[in-house]
Design an enzyme around this catalytic site. Sequence first.
Site, PDB file in Angstrom:
ATOM      1  N   ASP A 101       0.848  -1.192   0.000  1.00  0.00           N
ATOM      2  CA  ASP A 101       0.000   0.000   0.000  1.00  0.00           C
ATOM      3  C   ASP A 101       0.886   1.245   0.000  1.00  0.00           C
ATOM      4  OD1 ASP A 101      -1.733   2.072   0.606  1.00  0.00           O
ATOM      5  OD2 ASP A 101      -2.696   1.055   2.288  1.00  0.00           O
ATOM      6  N   VAL A 102       0.787   2.036  -1.068  1.00  0.00           N
ATOM      7  CA  VAL A 102       1.642   3.223  -1.227  1.00  0.00           C
ATOM      8  C   VAL A 102       0.786   4.468  -1.075  1.00  0.00           C
ATOM      9  CG1 VAL A 102       3.254   4.431  -2.732  1.00  0.00           C
ATOM     10  CG2 VAL A 102       3.114   1.918  -2.808  1.00  0.00           C
ATOM     11  N   GLU A 103       0.968   5.174   0.036  1.00  0.00           N
ATOM     12  CA  GLU A 103       0.216   6.391   0.317  1.00  0.00           C
ATOM     13  C   GLU A 103       1.162   7.461   0.857  1.00  0.00           C
ATOM     14  OE1 GLU A 103      -3.558   5.910   2.318  1.00  0.00           O
ATOM     15  OE2 GLU A 103      -3.521   3.739   2.002  1.00  0.00           O
ATOM     16  N   THR A 104       0.651   8.670   0.955  1.00  0.00           N
ATOM     17  CA  THR A 104       1.486   9.763   1.476  1.00  0.00           C
ATOM     18  C   THR A 104       1.309   9.967   2.979  1.00  0.00           C
ATOM     19  OG1 THR A 104      -0.244  11.308   0.774  1.00  0.00           O
ATOM     20  CG2 THR A 104       1.643  11.015  -0.689  1.00  0.00           C
ATOM     21  N   ASN A 131       4.084   9.326   5.243  1.00  0.00           N
ATOM     22  CA  ASN A 131       5.255   9.407   4.374  1.00  0.00           C
ATOM     23  C   ASN A 131       5.487  10.850   3.907  1.00  0.00           C
ATOM     24  OD1 ASN A 131       6.271   6.679   4.129  1.00  0.00           O
ATOM     25  ND2 ASN A 131       4.405   6.177   3.006  1.00  0.00           N
TER      26      ASN A 131
END
Length: 213
Positions: free
Chosen positions: A105-108, A111
């Site tokens: 799962d790639v989220e900001t 991050n």
Amino acid sequence: MSCEEPIKNENARGIDVSRWQGNIDWACVAGAGITHAIAKMTEGGDYTDPTFVENFQGMKANGLKAGVYHYFRALSSTPCEQLANIKARLAEVDFKLGQDILAIDVETNRNEGATADQMADALFQLVTLVRVSLLEGAYPHIYASPNIWNNRVAWRQYDFSECPLWIANWNVAEPTVPDTWSKQGKSWQWWQHSSKGQVDGIRGAVDLNWVRP
């Protein structure tokens, strides 16, 4: 097919869940026509979703095609630390290689301090480690929205197109497939089309997905 006949959606119905859904009655979920589900498993190098084991076992016990997802952290832990966390949690359940899904799962959120280059570098390292060390050469799915993928990940630096795409694109008739995949003639495998679904067996809202056969 006549013009009067409704258009049939050939995609399967899926959901993704985490601790925010509380205790889930997976028998009711299966009875409602949900055939695929992905549970949050881990985040970074040291977090485990407290409902992961119960959810994953509940999916499988009720005949759903099951998956897990790991929430990627670009800076707070190394790719090796995240791999160790994923490995340890997968060892707690009956995860079937070649059958069950593992997604990153790639989220900001959480991050925010990472640059686009740092996001891409750490993500590529993690994808490679998972592919080689866990999935026997198979690629994990990548979950992302078109906006975050295009603008917050320096995706041109690496070839992520071998990773099946789980696209998050709400309130649209068709999702936007990022160039990473579309320029390779590929499309989405999972499409998270709503965050406000209502499904029997779950109190409150749940993410809804279409899943390609």
